[in-house]
Design a protein around this motif. Sequence first.
Motif, PDB file in Angstrom:
ATOM      1  N   HIS A  37       0.945  -1.336  -0.024  1.00  0.00           N
ATOM      2  CA  HIS A  37       0.212  -0.095   0.080  1.00  0.00           C
ATOM      3  C   HIS A  37       0.909   1.312  -0.114  1.00  0.00           C
ATOM      4  N   ASP A  38       1.884   1.080   0.680  1.00  0.00           N
ATOM      5  CA  ASP A  38       2.918   2.281   0.709  1.00  0.00           C
ATOM      6  C   ASP A  38       3.875   2.386  -0.522  1.00  0.00           C
ATOM      7  N   ALA A  39       3.781   1.401  -1.600  1.00  0.00           N
ATOM      8  CA  ALA A  39       4.639   1.326  -2.595  1.00  0.00           C
ATOM      9  C   ALA A  39       4.542   2.408  -3.665  1.00  0.00           C
ATOM     10  N   ASN A  40       5.361   3.000  -4.277  1.00  0.00           N
ATOM     11  CA  ASN A  40       4.898   3.891  -5.501  1.00  0.00           C
ATOM     12  C   ASN A  40       4.665   3.069  -6.869  1.00  0.00           C
ATOM     13  N   ILE A  41       3.253   2.591  -6.629  1.00  0.00           N
ATOM     14  CA  ILE A  41       2.450   1.846  -7.714  1.00  0.00           C
ATOM     15  C   ILE A  41       1.403   2.605  -8.059  1.00  0.00           C
ATOM     16  N   HIS A  42       0.841   2.935  -9.190  1.00  0.00           N
ATOM     17  CA  HIS A  42      -0.444   3.370  -9.672  1.00  0.00           C
ATOM     18  C   HIS A  42      -1.469   2.175  -9.004  1.00  0.00           C
ATOM     19  N   ARG A  43      -2.141   2.876  -8.313  1.00  0.00           N
ATOM     20  CA  ARG A  43      -3.430   1.895  -7.852  1.00  0.00           C
ATOM     21  C   ARG A  43      -4.268   1.123  -8.709  1.00  0.00           C
ATOM     22  N   GLU A  44      -4.379   1.366 -10.076  1.00  0.00           N
ATOM     23  CA  GLU A  44      -5.099   0.713 -10.966  1.00  0.00           C
ATOM     24  C   GLU A  44      -4.230  -0.458 -11.336  1.00  0.00           C
ATOM     25  N   GLN A  45      -2.745  -0.496 -11.191  1.00  0.00           N
ATOM     26  CA  GLN A  45      -2.045  -1.669 -11.391  1.00  0.00           C
ATOM     27  C   GLN A  45      -1.950  -2.657 -10.352  1.00  0.00           C
ATOM     28  N   LEU A  46      -2.399  -2.408  -9.048  1.00  0.00           N
ATOM     29  CA  LEU A  46      -2.047  -3.094  -7.797  1.00  0.00           C
ATOM     30  C   LEU A  46      -3.406  -3.544  -7.214  1.00  0.00           C
ATOM     31  N   LYS A  47      -3.495  -4.921  -7.043  1.00  0.00           N
ATOM     32  CA  LYS A  47      -4.320  -5.685  -6.113  1.00  0.00           C
ATOM     33  C   LYS A  47      -3.978  -6.416  -5.062  1.00  0.00           C
ATOM     34  N   VAL A  48      -4.090  -5.908  -4.008  1.00  0.00           N
ATOM     35  CA  VAL A  48      -3.759  -6.455  -2.683  1.00  0.00           C
ATOM     36  C   VAL A  48      -4.849  -7.416  -2.294  1.00  0.00           C
ATOM     37  N   VAL A  49      -4.755  -8.855  -2.161  1.00  0.00           N
ATOM     38  CA  VAL A  49      -5.594  -9.814  -1.519  1.00  0.00           C
ATOM     39  C   VAL A  49      -5.402 -10.269  -0.399  1.00  0.00           C
ATOM     40  N   PRO A  50      -6.317 -10.086   0.585  1.00  0.00           N
ATOM     41  CA  PRO A  50      -5.832 -10.412   2.002  1.00  0.00           C
ATOM     42  C   PRO A  50      -5.729 -11.808   2.113  1.00  0.00           C
ATOM     43  N   GLN A  51      -4.923 -12.281   3.190  1.00  0.00           N
ATOM     44  CA  GLN A  51      -4.566 -13.692   3.448  1.00  0.00           C
ATOM     45  C   GLN A  51      -5.895 -14.495   3.351  1.00  0.00           C
ATOM     46  N   MET A  52      -5.831 -15.781   2.980  1.00  0.00           N
ATOM     47  CA  MET A  52      -6.980 -16.524   3.187  1.00  0.00           C
ATOM     48  C   MET A  52      -6.548 -17.982   3.647  1.00  0.00           C
ATOM     49  N   SER A  53      -7.542 -18.706   3.962  1.00  0.00           N
ATOM     50  CA  SER A  53      -7.286 -20.134   4.615  1.00  0.00           C
ATOM     51  C   SER A  53      -6.597 -20.865   3.294  1.00  0.00           C
ATOM     52  N   TRP A  54      -6.339 -22.253   3.913  1.00  0.00           N
ATOM     53  CA  TRP A  54      -5.765 -23.192   2.768  1.00  0.00           C
ATOM     54  C   TRP A  54      -7.147 -23.459   1.857  1.00  0.00           C
ATOM     55  N   PRO A  55      -8.117 -23.992   2.298  1.00  0.00           N
ATOM     56  CA  PRO A  55      -9.176 -24.379   1.328  1.00  0.00           C
ATOM     57  C   PRO A  55      -9.564 -23.086   0.297  1.00  0.00           C
ATOM     58  N   GLU A  56      -9.961 -21.892   0.929  1.00  0.00           N
ATOM     59  CA  GLU A  56     -10.154 -20.858   0.270  1.00  0.00           C
ATOM     60  C   GLU A  56      -9.046 -20.253  -0.663  1.00  0.00           C
ATOM     61  N   TYR A  57      -7.438 -20.587  -0.440  1.00  0.00           N
ATOM     62  CA  TYR A  57      -6.691 -20.257  -1.126  1.00  0.00           C
ATOM     63  C   TYR A  57      -6.810 -21.440  -2.521  1.00  0.00           C
ATOM     64  N   ARG A  58      -6.864 -22.590  -2.227  1.00  0.00           N
ATOM     65  CA  ARG A  58      -6.695 -23.388  -3.189  1.00  0.00           C
ATOM     66  C   ARG A  58      -7.989 -23.596  -4.075  1.00  0.00           C
ATOM     67  N   ALA A  59      -9.114 -23.023  -3.613  1.00  0.00           N
ATOM     68  CA  ALA A  59     -10.204 -22.864  -4.616  1.00  0.00           C
ATOM     69  C   ALA A  59      -9.879 -21.537  -5.545  1.00  0.00           C
ATOM     70  N   TYR A  60      -9.293 -20.567  -4.986  1.00  0.00           N
ATOM     71  CA  TYR A  60      -8.939 -19.443  -5.485  1.00  0.00           C
ATOM     72  C   TYR A  60      -7.934 -19.453  -6.922  1.00  0.00           C
ATOM     73  N   ALA A  61      -6.845 -20.292  -6.348  1.00  0.00           N
ATOM     74  CA  ALA A  61      -5.753 -20.602  -7.320  1.00  0.00           C
ATOM     75  C   ALA A  61      -6.402 -21.607  -8.450  1.00  0.00           C
ATOM     76  N   SER A  62      -7.376 -22.405  -8.097  1.00  0.00           N
ATOM     77  CA  SER A  62      -7.828 -23.344  -9.082  1.00  0.00           C
ATOM     78  C   SER A  62      -8.853 -22.518 -10.070  1.00  0.00           C
ATOM     79  N   SER A  63      -9.410 -21.518  -9.579  1.00  0.00           N
ATOM     80  CA  SER A  63     -10.167 -20.687 -10.600  1.00  0.00           C
ATOM     81  C   SER A  63      -9.383 -19.385 -11.100  1.00  0.00           C
ATOM     82  N   HIS A  64      -8.526 -19.520 -10.843  1.00  0.00           N
ATOM     83  CA  HIS A  64      -7.716 -17.966 -10.922  1.00  0.00           C
ATOM     84  C   HIS A  64      -6.375 -18.399 -11.983  1.00  0.00           C
ATOM     85  N   GLN A  65      -5.994 -17.454 -12.716  1.00  0.00           N
ATOM     86  CA  GLN A  65      -4.749 -17.698 -13.428  1.00  0.00           C
ATOM     87  C   GLN A  65      -3.806 -16.413 -13.441  1.00  0.00           C
ATOM     88  N   LEU A  66      -2.593 -16.727 -13.447  1.00  0.00           N
ATOM     89  CA  LEU A  66      -1.567 -15.545 -13.464  1.00  0.00           C
ATOM     90  C   LEU A  66      -0.620 -15.952 -14.697  1.00  0.00           C
TER      91      LEU A  66
END
Length: 359
Positions: free
Chosen positions: A231-260
């Motif tokens: 949040h304190d970095a010199n990065i344009h806010r439209e280019q930055l997405k900070v996702v809160p930490q999540m539990s393992w089941p939540e993260y695995r579901a997130y990564a399975s439906s998400h792509q980088l």
Amino acid sequence: MVTGISDLLYNVLPRPRAEKPPIDSVKRCLNVLLLGKKDNPTIYYYFRRRLETLFDGKTRILMIDGDEIEGTDPRGLFVIICRYINPNCLKWLERNRKHLAGIALFVDDDYAAILSDRSAPFTYKMSVFYYGIFNIPRLNRILSSVWVSTPALKRSISEHAVVLPPAPPPEDFPAHPEQSATSIVRVGYHGTAIHEREHLFLKPVVASVLREFPQVQFEVIASGRCASIWHDANIHREQLKVVPQMSWPEYRAYASSHQLDIALVPLLESRLNIVRSDTKRVDIARLGAAAVFSETETYNRYRQRGEVHLKNEVPAWISALTRLIVNPEARNLARDATRNSVKKMYDEASLSFPNIRVI
């Protein structure tokens, strides 16, 4: 040579070791009891496939903070402790040790390194102390074996420990479509609070690259102090997405439906990091991303041609990330190489457990 308080603490803290090894080289058992937190990555990567394959449902998983162990028949039971144990379960094991086929402790972290690491969150240290370090002297008197995740952790804990490598399920390295020269390139770092130094290392790398490439979007999973870094970095806010930490089941579901498109996988030198396993590879394969790895023993284990491995130097990471952003062919090569590394991890994993044979 002791050079400070951290070194002194690291050297005096107890290590797991088996003081009551099994009489036979292989213990016969009627059933297996796994003590650990349900739905955590360690159970998923190291035990799920093995238990499903070998024991055909003849296993039980108990939460470390539950009392459900009371009433369990100990006769012929082999108990696997996944990382930590609570006092009630420990008392039950001590009381029933003579009836059990054996007790194995599996660890994938250096507890002493966590407690002596200045950057580790205090609440995490307290959890490791209460469920891990505090119980080791009592556990050592009843353990029949100690299993560890990596050769480096074996060197840190005991030469008598047995290495149990990860055995990822096949659905964790799916095929993904080829990446193309699209207008948006998604870069990400999925770290935890224990990796604050890695967040700080990546901050100037990401900030520099995002200034150069407005079409690049950066996603980071972080909370607390780690989130504040971004949040304190010199990065344009439209280019930055900070996702809160999540539990393992939540993260695995997130990564399975998400792509980088590109995943950053830094690992800075420390006692804590040198013993780590490379299960992060599986997360990268699930995301379908090309990866930039730190040049370490951890990520050299299943290294494949086409992967990007770098010394932890900011200019080198900026250069490599720039190359992957502008070259989709290089991204596809790196992505496929990491997927192949996870497939190799899957193919080479023995599904047996040391010192266990089911009757």
